[in-house]
Enzyme design. Structure first.
Site, PDB file in Angstrom:
ATOM      1  NE  ARG A   1     -38.081  -1.153  33.091  1.00 20.71           N
ATOM      2  CZ  ARG A   1     -39.844  -1.691  33.328  1.00 20.71           C
ATOM      3  NH1 ARG A   1     -39.773  -2.521  33.842  1.00 20.71           N
ATOM      4  NH2 ARG A   1     -40.829  -1.955  31.985  1.00 20.71           N
TER       5      ARG A   1
ATOM      6  CG  HIS B   1     -42.193  -3.537  39.410  1.00 16.46           C
ATOM      7  ND1 HIS B   1     -41.271  -4.059  38.859  1.00 16.46           N
ATOM      8  CD2 HIS B   1     -42.785  -4.305  38.373  1.00 16.46           C
ATOM      9  CE1 HIS B   1     -41.578  -4.314  37.890  1.00 16.46           C
ATOM     10  NE2 HIS B   1     -42.648  -4.560  37.303  1.00 16.46           N
TER      11      HIS B   1
END
Ligand code: NAP
Length: 372
Positions: free
Chosen positions: A268, A275
């Site tokens: 993360r 992403h």
């Protein structure tokens, strides 16, 4: 008109789903009903001037009136409600963003630019459970569909850089709150570019680890840091997010016998939306940059090939540039100097709320509306 129930419409995925359905005029073909797990009876979204009153997302009899249910509410809701609905005798279509039922034998994972033939076979065979894939996997497959269709991949190692909004609305708020907390503790004088920067770096480092830093959701600071674990710990060195890489890739592609090995690390990062994945690809033969570009761009319309140079990569291959776009960026393609083997690196960047979540769901709805 088919009765379509929408659950999770105000969450991160659901709000993007609604935005896309409005943009594509999807509401004209359905009779929509909005449900809530927290606020039934209140006013929900207003679409084309029509005010929707929220129904109770736990009321099985109300859900059972739907021909199709789309849920972006999350895995716990799915685990509670889907079996209860089936028990009630409901035989409608369930379209889900959550991972809970993805690997269920009854489920088809949906990513139609990559596996439309598998989806069509499932609809013909009477499958009624359609689940969107994991966001990182989906975006990597969208970017590399041309290589997959040409059967060129021997294995993949996928290192992800996943945004805060991938964890949900409360989490992306927390990342922004962390940034706000840090900025609020600094004076303009401290940010001036004079003297040693070390006192500023030391102060911010201490603030990141201080008690006031909001970390209730993530459980660790993300602003100015990374979190090297996503989803649960499987106890064998892998996170569940990493396990999904191989399991879901091969299910999406329908590769039961000759599976593509996929492994990596999921991390993360303090990105708001999108992403990215740095992928090491072992190919079955050498593939030049021009052939790679032709393969990935011809497979479907949602790939933007970015030449492997600094200027193009910095301007076109970033979450800042790609957020809100349906185009998945594919770049940094180069052969690695590893024993002259056909091993390549590539970076994919895509909006996980669009192709990684909402878009396959709304497209599945439209596939069903034409077929049932
Ligand atoms: P989320 O933002 O946490 O929303 C889920 C639900 O939380 C909402 O529908 C809402 O339900 C409730 N909620 C509580 N407080 C809220 C607030 N302050 N703002 C908005 N909603 C709030 O979750 P999500 O990211 O959309 O994910 C939903 C499912 O999709 C999960 O299973 C997730 O794993 C999956 N998924 C997510 C992504 C992604 O990029 N986020 C990508 C692929 C798949 P009520 O209105 O009923 O209270």
């Amino acid at each position: 008109m088919k009765q379509v129930g929408i659950i999770g419409w105000r969450g991160m995925v659901g709000s993007v789903l609604l935005q896309r359905m409005i943009e594509e005029n999807d509401f004209k073909d359905i009779s929509a009903h909005f449900f809530s797990t927290s606020n039934s009876g209140s006013l929900g979204p207003v679409i084309d001037g029509v005010e929707f009153i929220l129904k109770d997302a736990y009321a099985i009899h109300a859900l059972a009136e739907m021909d199709i249910i789309i849920t972006c509410q999350g895995g716990d809701y799915t685990k509670d409600i889907y079996p209860a609905l089936l028990e009630h005798g409901w035989d409608g279509y369930w379209i889900d963003a959550a991972s809970a039922l993805r690997m269920d034998d009854r489920a088809c994972i949906i990513l139609d630019p990559v596996n439309r033939a598998i989806i069509d076979r499932a609809v013909n065979a009477g499958v009624k459970l359609f689940v969107g894939g994991n966001c990182s996997i989906t975006l990597s497959l969208m970017g590399l569909a041309g290589l997959i269709q040409s059967n060129l991949i021997e294995w993949m190692s996928v290192m992800t850089y996943q945004s805060a909004s991938g964890a949900g609305a409360q989490y992306v708020r927390e990342l922004i709150a962390q940034s706000y907390y840090l900025s609020g503790k600094l004076s303009p004088d401290e940010l001036e570019n004079s003297g040693s920067v070390l006192p500023l770096v030391n102060k911010v480092s201490a603030l990141i680890n201080s008690e006031g830093m909001p970390t209730e959701n993530f459980g660790a600071p993300l602003m100015g840091s990374i979190i090297p674990w996503i989803d649960s710990d499987l106890g064998d060195g892998n996170s569940r997010e990493e396990w999904k890489g191989e399991a879901e890739t091969n299910k999406i592609l329908g590769l039961a016998e000759r599976t593509i090995p996929v492994n990596g690390l999921c991390v993360r990062v303090g990105v708001i939306r999108c992403h990215s994945a740095a992928i090491t690809l072992k190919l079955k033969r050498d593939v030049s940059e021009s052939e790679f570009q032709a393969l990935v761009t011809r497979s479907h319309p949602w790939v933007n090939y970015v030449p492997n140079n600094k200027a193009a990569s910095m301007s076109q291959l970033t979450p800042a540039h790609i957020s809100g776009s349906l185009s998945v960026g594919v770049g940094r393609y180069k052969k690695m100097s590893l024993n002259h083997e056909p091993i390549y690196s590539v970076l994919t960047v895509g909006d996980q709320l669009l192709w990684g979540a909402a878009e396959p769901l709304r497209r599945m709805l439209n596939i069903l509306l034409k077929r049932i």
